[in-house]
Design an enzyme around this catalytic site. Structure first.
Site, PDB file in Angstrom:
ATOM      1  N   HIS A  92      13.889  39.461  27.000  1.00  0.00           N
ATOM      2  CA  HIS A  92      14.863  39.856  25.984  1.00  0.00           C
ATOM      3  C   HIS A  92      14.675  41.341  25.712  1.00  0.00           C
ATOM      4  O   HIS A  92      13.545  41.782  25.455  1.00  0.00           O
ATOM      5  CB  HIS A  92      14.619  39.107  24.669  1.00  0.00           C
ATOM      6  CG  HIS A  92      14.935  37.650  24.730  1.00  0.00           C
ATOM      7  ND1 HIS A  92      16.128  37.138  24.289  1.00  0.00           N
ATOM      8  CD2 HIS A  92      14.212  36.593  25.175  1.00  0.00           C
ATOM      9  CE1 HIS A  92      16.128  35.820  24.451  1.00  0.00           C
ATOM     10  NE2 HIS A  92      14.970  35.464  24.991  1.00  0.00           N
TER      11      HIS A  92
ATOM     12  N   HIS B 146      14.435  29.853  33.225  1.00  0.00           N
ATOM     13  CA  HIS B 146      14.522  30.846  34.299  1.00  0.00           C
ATOM     14  C   HIS B 146      14.005  32.115  33.623  1.00  0.00           C
ATOM     15  O   HIS B 146      14.644  32.620  32.681  1.00  0.00           O
ATOM     16  CB  HIS B 146      15.966  30.992  34.781  1.00  0.00           C
ATOM     17  CG  HIS B 146      16.182  32.016  35.856  1.00  0.00           C
ATOM     18  ND1 HIS B 146      16.904  31.767  37.007  1.00  0.00           N
ATOM     19  CD2 HIS B 146      15.796  33.321  35.947  1.00  0.00           C
ATOM     20  CE1 HIS B 146      16.947  32.862  37.766  1.00  0.00           C
ATOM     21  NE2 HIS B 146      16.276  33.831  37.125  1.00  0.00           N
TER      22      HIS B 146
ATOM     23  N   CYS C 110      20.634  31.045  37.120  1.00  0.00           N
ATOM     24  CA  CYS C 110      20.944  31.056  38.554  1.00  0.00           C
ATOM     25  C   CYS C 110      22.452  31.052  38.764  1.00  0.00           C
ATOM     26  O   CYS C 110      22.960  31.718  39.666  1.00  0.00           O
ATOM     27  CB  CYS C 110      20.310  29.864  39.270  1.00  0.00           C
ATOM     28  SG  CYS C 110      18.557  30.083  39.664  1.00  0.00           S
TER      29      CYS C 110
ATOM     30  N   ASP D 132      23.245  39.061  26.062  1.00  0.00           N
ATOM     31  CA  ASP D 132      22.984  37.717  25.541  1.00  0.00           C
ATOM     32  C   ASP D 132      24.260  37.193  24.868  1.00  0.00           C
ATOM     33  O   ASP D 132      24.945  37.924  24.143  1.00  0.00           O
ATOM     34  CB  ASP D 132      21.833  37.763  24.533  1.00  0.00           C
ATOM     35  CG  ASP D 132      21.271  36.386  24.244  1.00  0.00           C
ATOM     36  OD1 ASP D 132      20.121  36.110  24.615  1.00  0.00           O
ATOM     37  OD2 ASP D 132      22.000  35.552  23.639  1.00  0.00           O
TER      38      ASP D 132
ATOM     39  N   HIS E 116      13.040  35.303  31.824  1.00  0.00           N
ATOM     40  CA  HIS E 116      13.884  36.410  31.380  1.00  0.00           C
ATOM     41  C   HIS E 116      13.174  37.214  30.316  1.00  0.00           C
ATOM     42  O   HIS E 116      12.410  36.677  29.524  1.00  0.00           O
ATOM     43  CB  HIS E 116      15.219  35.878  30.840  1.00  0.00           C
ATOM     44  CG  HIS E 116      15.060  34.815  29.798  1.00  0.00           C
ATOM     45  ND1 HIS E 116      14.786  33.501  30.107  1.00  0.00           N
ATOM     46  CD2 HIS E 116      15.102  34.874  28.451  1.00  0.00           C
ATOM     47  CE1 HIS E 116      14.684  32.789  28.989  1.00  0.00           C
ATOM     48  NE2 HIS E 116      14.864  33.610  27.972  1.00  0.00           N
TER      49      HIS E 116
ATOM     50  N   GLY F 115       9.343  29.220  22.101  1.00  0.00           N
ATOM     51  CA  GLY F 115      10.779  29.372  21.876  1.00  0.00           C
ATOM     52  C   GLY F 115      11.611  29.490  23.132  1.00  0.00           C
ATOM     53  O   GLY F 115      12.781  29.873  23.074  1.00  0.00           O
TER      54      GLY F 115
ATOM     55  N   HIS G  52      14.678  32.501  41.261  1.00  0.00           N
ATOM     56  CA  HIS G  52      14.313  31.604  40.170  1.00  0.00           C
ATOM     57  C   HIS G  52      12.791  31.508  40.008  1.00  0.00           C
ATOM     58  O   HIS G  52      12.096  31.039  40.899  1.00  0.00           O
ATOM     59  CB  HIS G  52      14.894  30.208  40.422  1.00  0.00           C
ATOM     60  CG  HIS G  52      14.639  29.250  39.289  1.00  0.00           C
ATOM     61  ND1 HIS G  52      15.516  29.094  38.234  1.00  0.00           N
ATOM     62  CD2 HIS G  52      13.594  28.428  39.041  1.00  0.00           C
ATOM     63  CE1 HIS G  52      15.020  28.203  37.389  1.00  0.00           C
ATOM     64  NE2 HIS G  52      13.859  27.780  37.853  1.00  0.00           N
TER      65      HIS G  52
ATOM     66  N   CYS H 127      20.546  25.421  36.721  1.00  0.00           N
ATOM     67  CA  CYS H 127      19.966  26.554  35.990  1.00  0.00           C
ATOM     68  C   CYS H 127      21.073  27.531  35.598  1.00  0.00           C
ATOM     69  O   CYS H 127      21.767  28.081  36.462  1.00  0.00           O
ATOM     70  CB  CYS H 127      18.902  27.262  36.832  1.00  0.00           C
ATOM     71  SG  CYS H 127      18.307  28.780  36.053  1.00  0.00           S
TER      72      CYS H 127
HETATM   73  P1  5GP Z   1      15.097  31.800  25.353  1.00  0.00           P
HETATM   74  O1  5GP Z   1      15.058  31.143  24.028  1.00  0.00           O
HETATM   75  O2  5GP Z   1      15.031  30.816  26.502  1.00  0.00           O
HETATM   76  O3  5GP Z   1      14.094  32.909  25.470  1.00  0.00           O
HETATM   77  O4  5GP Z   1      16.469  32.565  25.385  1.00  0.00           O
HETATM   78  C1  5GP Z   1      17.592  32.144  26.048  1.00  0.00           C
HETATM   79  C2  5GP Z   1      18.667  33.130  25.657  1.00  0.00           C
HETATM   80  O5  5GP Z   1      19.744  32.964  26.545  1.00  0.00           O
HETATM   81  C3  5GP Z   1      19.207  32.920  24.250  1.00  0.00           C
HETATM   82  O6  5GP Z   1      19.069  34.138  23.514  1.00  0.00           O
HETATM   83  C4  5GP Z   1      20.669  32.545  24.463  1.00  0.00           C
HETATM   84  O7  5GP Z   1      21.508  33.117  23.493  1.00  0.00           O
HETATM   85  C5  5GP Z   1      20.960  33.078  25.851  1.00  0.00           C
HETATM   86  N1  5GP Z   1      21.911  32.297  26.627  1.00  0.00           N
HETATM   87  C6  5GP Z   1      21.920  30.962  26.817  1.00  0.00           C
HETATM   88  N2  5GP Z   1      22.910  30.591  27.637  1.00  0.00           N
HETATM   89  C7  5GP Z   1      23.554  31.734  27.982  1.00  0.00           C
HETATM   90  C8  5GP Z   1      24.677  32.006  28.826  1.00  0.00           C
HETATM   91  O8  5GP Z   1      25.283  31.127  29.427  1.00  0.00           O
HETATM   92  N3  5GP Z   1      25.043  33.314  28.938  1.00  0.00           N
HETATM   93  C9  5GP Z   1      24.398  34.321  28.302  1.00  0.00           C
HETATM   94  N4  5GP Z   1      24.835  35.559  28.491  1.00  0.00           N
HETATM   95  N5  5GP Z   1      23.325  34.099  27.500  1.00  0.00           N
HETATM   96  C10 5GP Z   1      22.920  32.823  27.347  1.00  0.00           C
HETATM   97 ZN    ZN Z   2      17.306  29.880  37.751  1.00  0.00          ZN
END
Ligand code: 5GP
Ligand code: ZN
Length: 110
Positions: free
Chosen positions: A103, A99, A8, A31, A101, A94, A47, A5
């Site tokens: 935005h 994990h 994580c 991000d 989160h 989307g 997690h 993850c």
């Molecule tokens: P989701 O689409 O799952 O809601 O958003 C995942 C977000 O995590 C995306 O906006 C992507 O840019 C961000 N992201 C993915 N991998 C990483 C990472 O390793 N570090 C950081 N800081 N952001 C990440």
């Molecule tokens: Zn996790």
């Protein structure tokens, strides 16, 4: 920590991130691919896969994540102008990282 993850790993400091907030239970970081002038991710350290798997026991931490959005909004100077807090959930919502989160985006009118 859940194997494989990415968030994580960030929580465990095994992967780098630009951290903007931390307490015992929550971490917030920038991000990697920002979609707005300010784009933070607010994650529970524990997690939890997704909003789609949230249990009653998780509601306190979720509330805390929302309250931290307020803190980040104030710190970034967007308390009055406002900001968006969203939670992509599942494949059609989307969600890419499983994990949970939030935005936090600010600085772009839409
Ligand atoms: P989701 O689409 O799952 O809601 O958003 C995942 C977000 O995590 C995306 O906006 C992507 O840019 C961000 N992201 C993915 N991998 C990483 C990472 O390793 N570090 C950081 N800081 N952001 C990440
Ligand atoms: Zn996790």
């Amino acid at each position: 920590m859940t194997d494989g993850c990415v968030f994580c790993r960030i929580v465990a400091r095994e992967s780098p991130a630009d951290i903007v907030y931390e307490d015992d239970e929550v971490l917030a970081f920038k991000d990697l691919y920002p979609k707005a002038p300010i784009h933070y991710l607010i994650v529970p350290k524990r997690h939890i896969e997704s909003l789609a798997t949230v249990e009653l026991d998780d509601t306190t931490i979720l509330g805390r994540c929302l309250q931290i959005a307020r803190t980040l909004g104030e710190r970034a100077g967007y308390a009055e102008r406002g900001y968006r807090v969203s939670c992509n959930t599942g494949p059609e919502g989307g969600q890419v990282v499983y994990h949970l989160h939030l935005h936090f985006t600010a600085g772009r009118r839409r």
